[in-house]
Design an enzyme around this catalytic site. Structure first.
Site, PDB file in Angstrom:
ATOM      1  CB  SER A 294       5.494  -1.106   8.186  1.00 21.35           C
ATOM      2  OG  SER A 294       4.736  -2.191   7.696  1.00 21.35           O
ATOM      3  CG  ASN A 295       7.117   4.034   7.463  1.00 22.04           C
ATOM      4  OD1 ASN A 295       8.240   4.488   7.608  1.00 22.04           O
ATOM      5  ND2 ASN A 295       6.770   3.332   6.393  1.00 22.04           N
TER       6      ASN A 295
ATOM      7  CE  LYS B 237       2.598   0.301   1.659  1.00 27.80           C
ATOM      8  NZ  LYS B 237       2.899   0.803   3.023  1.00 27.80           N
TER       9      LYS B 237
END
Length: 309
Positions: free
Chosen positions: A49-50, A173
């Protein structure tokens, strides 16, 4: 099976780096990966996502994966694994991205659930999706539970435990932040199934629950501080770990509120690279960047102290 073992620790979902014309900045991708490799982290995640995965085409994804692997090998971090985000709206595309990840030098894949047609995908079909991906993926799979990035779809501990018995699904995660879910998974899954917290603001809570560590975006900025929490906890110095956790949690809140744009701004302020996102996202104004720099200063001071030791 992956050649590089996935071990407990801090993993960094790196941001993507672009030139002013928005082309992938390969030199900075490699520079940042090399910096992280020397900071004590256990591994690197790309296309998370980053990492602006949704802003990248297939060739760019592979370019960033291969550049990251090359950078790690160049600084002697040949055993450090690279995890590649491969979530996609269809099972077919997800499998293709998993195959790409392996060919480009990835060791593991991190897979978000498909959520675009969430209302049309039953729980059974969702589990079948993950099993089909794991059957076809040439490298092991981690399940990525992040409701904020998957239209609110939140896998339960029952869902993840049902998938944990698959021989090619080796961990998860949890960016949902649900430490009760984490504790249930750790207690009931096999010992080889690794459960990671998805933010560094609950690193200590993850460890107390038996988790393997964290995959945390703020570790792009303060990797040593994130690692230090784990070191102190493992040494039985819990009160000291709590103090570091408090500083890290305050920094992580800034990153959570501002997203990868805030992380990139802090990197630009403190390391001199990385600010440029891809449109439609834009960099903070000079005033906003200055405010972020000041807000991150407490955690940066700690990071610099640890770096000098």
């Amino acid at each position: 099976m992956a050649n590089r073992p996935l071990v407990p620790g801090v993993y960094v979902p790196t941001v993507a780096f672009f030139a002013e014309n928005e082309d992938v900045d390969v030199a900075t991708v490699e520079k940042h990966a090399a910096y992280l490799a020397k900071s004590g982290v256990a591994g690197i995640v790309v296309q998370g996502s980053n990492g602006e995965a949704v802003h990248l085409d297939r060739e760019e994804r592979n370019l960033i994966t291969s550049a990251t692997r090359h950078a790690l090998d160049s600084v002697g971090a040949t055993s450090m694994p690279v995890i590649v985000g491969t979530g996609a709206p269809s099972t077919r595309e997800t499998i293709n991205l998993c195959k790409d990840a392996a060919a480009a030098g990835g060791d593991y894949v991190l897979v978000l659930p498909p959520s675009y047609y969430k209302s049309l995908v039953s729980s059974a079909a969702l589990l079948d999706h993950f099993r089909a991906v794991a059957d076809a993926s040439p490298i092991p799979v981690l399940i990525y539970n992040f409701p904020g990035a998957s239209a609110g779809l939140d896998l339960s501990s029952d869902d993840i435990l049902a998938l944990s018995s698959h021989p090619n699904i080796i961990g998860t995660k949890l960016t949902c932040g649900n430490t009760g879910k984490l504790t249930r998974i750790v207690a009931q899954a096999g010992p080889s199934f690794l459960t990671f917290g998805g933010s560094c603001d609950f690193t200590l809570q993850t460890l107390i629950g038996g988790g393997a560590g964290v995959i945390a975006g703020t570790a792009n900025i303060i990797p040593r501080a994130c690692v230090r929490i784990m070191e102190l906890y493992r040494a039985g110095r819990v009160e000291e770990a709590q103090k570091v956790q408090a500083i890290v949690a305050r920094a992580d809140w800034l990153a959570i509120k501002g997203g990868f744009v805030a992380v990139k701004s802090a990197l630009q302020s403190y390391r001199g690279y990385g600010q440029q996102p891809r449109r439609p996202c834009v960099a903070p104004s000079s005033e906003e960047a200055a405010a972020l720099k000041e807000a991150f200063s407490e955690s940066i001071e700690l990071e610099r102290q640890l770096e000098s030791q």
